[in-house]
Design an enzyme around this catalytic site. Structure first.
Site, short mmCIF file in Angstrom:
data_model
loop_
_atom_site.label_atom_id
_atom_site.label_comp_id
_atom_site.label_asym_id
_atom_site.label_seq_id
_atom_site.Cartn_x
_atom_site.Cartn_y
_atom_site.Cartn_z
N MET A 109 0.85 -1.19 0.00
CA MET A 109 0.00 0.00 0.00
C MET A 109 0.89 1.25 0.00
SD MET A 109 -2.42 1.38 3.08
CE MET A 109 -3.76 0.23 2.86
N GLY A 138 -7.49 10.92 -0.58
CA GLY A 138 -8.86 10.62 -0.19
C GLY A 138 -9.84 11.35 -1.09
N THR A 139 -10.92 10.66 -1.49
CA THR A 139 -11.84 11.25 -2.47
C THR A 139 -13.14 11.76 -1.85
OG1 THR A 139 -12.85 9.11 -2.99
CG2 THR A 139 -10.89 9.75 -4.27
N ASP A 173 -8.39 6.49 -2.21
CA ASP A 173 -9.36 5.97 -1.25
C ASP A 173 -10.76 6.45 -1.61
OD1 ASP A 173 -9.94 4.78 1.56
OD2 ASP A 173 -10.88 6.76 1.62
N TYR A 220 -19.53 8.13 -0.58
CA TYR A 220 -19.13 9.46 -1.07
C TYR A 220 -19.91 9.84 -2.34
CZ TYR A 220 -15.13 8.58 2.04
OH TYR A 220 -14.34 8.27 3.13
N LYS A 248 -15.22 1.26 -0.14
CA LYS A 248 -15.79 0.80 1.14
C LYS A 248 -17.26 0.42 1.00
CE LYS A 248 -13.01 4.44 3.34
NZ LYS A 248 -13.19 5.62 2.45
N HIS A 267 -16.98 0.07 5.83
CA HIS A 267 -16.83 1.50 6.11
C HIS A 267 -16.90 1.81 7.59
CE1 HIS A 267 -17.35 5.69 4.10
NE2 HIS A 267 -16.84 5.83 5.30
N ARG A 317 0.65 18.90 -5.03
CA ARG A 317 2.12 18.84 -5.05
C ARG A 317 2.68 19.07 -3.64
NH1 ARG A 317 1.25 21.46 -10.09
NH2 ARG A 317 1.44 23.51 -9.13
#
Ligand SMILES: NC(=O)c1ccc[n+]([C@@H]2O[C@H](COP(=O)([O-])OP(=O)(O)OC[C@H]3O[C@@H](n4cnc5c(N)ncnc54)[C@H](OP(=O)(O)O)[C@@H]3O)[C@@H](O)[C@H]2O)c1
Length: 314
Positions: free
Chosen positions: A21, A27-28, A52, A57, A86, A119, A271
């Site tokens: 990993m 994270g989205t 993720d 979401y 999840k 989740h 960045r």
């Protein structure tokens, strides 16, 4: 290879022997569909290789589109990225697991997932309503399914080959232990809130002992101010080492052996958040010495997502 290069490209081996990993994850959890697309693409271009996601979401489709286009444009192979999604609380019944997984996979435009997480350990009333409530606004839980029953259904996904590893999110050590003991396929990862105000040391030690990847969400304290980003220890170290407070917090997380999830929403922030370098030992020790303790997200206690921007589905 510089030290900076090494830290941001660090990865954690999975205990199932099936890959690693990348420690620095994107994270989205982004409410706006257009921003989801641009931020995902910007993260890929900045160097993030760990993404993720979650059915909760309600933007897996946008993430999938951005990844598909970004991989093609940047000449990156699917195997070079690590994608997690999840299972939501309203899909804990065993018969709902495979369909929920297949739907996520289709929305993400993928033919396998690197990691599938439960989740939260809280089962909600089964169905397509992600937020089932009674007339008084109280969440309708589902007493008819155990965490182990859901886990067993997840194990079948691994056996069928379209899911490489399993894990849990918003889990406490107390709930993880019995599941760990009973599971045929051991959890490969746990995802929990963690930052200097919530180091979760006991859980982290258990994970290290069992080779479980510890994945910290809210490494910047969900951006709360006051919060870790404005902590005087963090801002002083940032000034001393010539990095931003965000870079100091993210470096600390990777240096203590966790993976992390952060959600930069612009190319410049992507960045910045990817470009982390090791902290000197004294700075690392100073952060470990912070005494403030604060949980920002109550989801681990109720299964109801907290600290989510108002008006969003997650
Ligand atoms: N398992 C769960 O229950 C759970 C719960 C929550 C989150 N997550 C996962 O964890 C991911 C990360 O969580 P998070 O987004 O709360 O993490 P975070 O990175 O701790 O916090 C994001 C916040 O920090 C700000 N920020 C980002 N980069 C910054 C920088 N360089 N300098 C200053 N501020 C900065 C953002 O501001 P702007 O909004 O201005 O960009 C935003 O307010 C989520 O996307 C999701 O994948 C999981």
């Amino acid at each position: 290879m510089t030290e900076s290069f090494e830290l941001r490209l660090k990865s954690i081996p999975l205990n199932n022997g099936r890959g690693r990993m990348p420690a620095v994850g994107f994270g989205t959890l982004i409410p706006d569909p257009a921003v989801t697309r641009t931020a995902t693409r910007d993260a890929l271009e900045a160097g993030f290789r760990h993404f993720d996601c979650a059915e909760r979401y309600q933007n897996e489709r946008e993430v999938g589109e951005a990844l598909q286009a970004g991989l093609a444009a940047c000449g990156i192979a699917r195997e070079e990225i690590f994608v997690t999604t999840k299972l939501w609380n309203s899909n804990h019944r065993p018969e709902r697991v495979a369909p929920a997984f297949a739907a996520s996979l289709a929305r993400l435009r993928l033919d396998y997932l690197d990691l599938y997480l439960i989740h939260t350990p809280f089962a909600f009333q089964p169905g397509d309503d992600q937020d089932p409530r009674d007339e008084n606004g109280n969440i309708l839980y589902d007493p008819g399914v155990t965490l182990l029953e859901t886990w067993k259904a997840m194990e079948s996904l691994v056996e069928r080959g379209s899911c490489r590893a399993l894990g849990l999110s918003d889990i406490t050590l107390e709930k993880l232990l019995p599941l760990y003991e009973s599971a045929r396929i051991k959890p490969a990862a746990v995802q929990v809130e963690s930052h200097p105000y919530l180091p979760e040391t006991e859980l982290l030690e258990f994970c290290k002992e069992k080779g479980i990847a510890f994945l910290a969400f809210a490494p910047l304290g969900h951006g709360a101010r006051p919060g870790p980003l404005e902590d005087p220890v963090i801002t002083a170290i940032a000034a001393r080492v010539g990095k931003t407070p965000a870079q100091v917090l993210l470096a600390w997380a990777v240096q203590r052996g966790t993976a992390l999830l952060t959600t930069p929403k612009s190319a410049a922030r992507a960045r910045e958040n990817f470009n982390i370098s090791p902290l000197p030992q004294d700075a690392f020790d100073e952060i470990n010495g912070i005494q403030i303790r604060q949980r920002l997200n109550p989801v681990v206690q109720t299964g109801v997502p907290g600290f989510i921007p108002r008006g969003t589905p997650a």
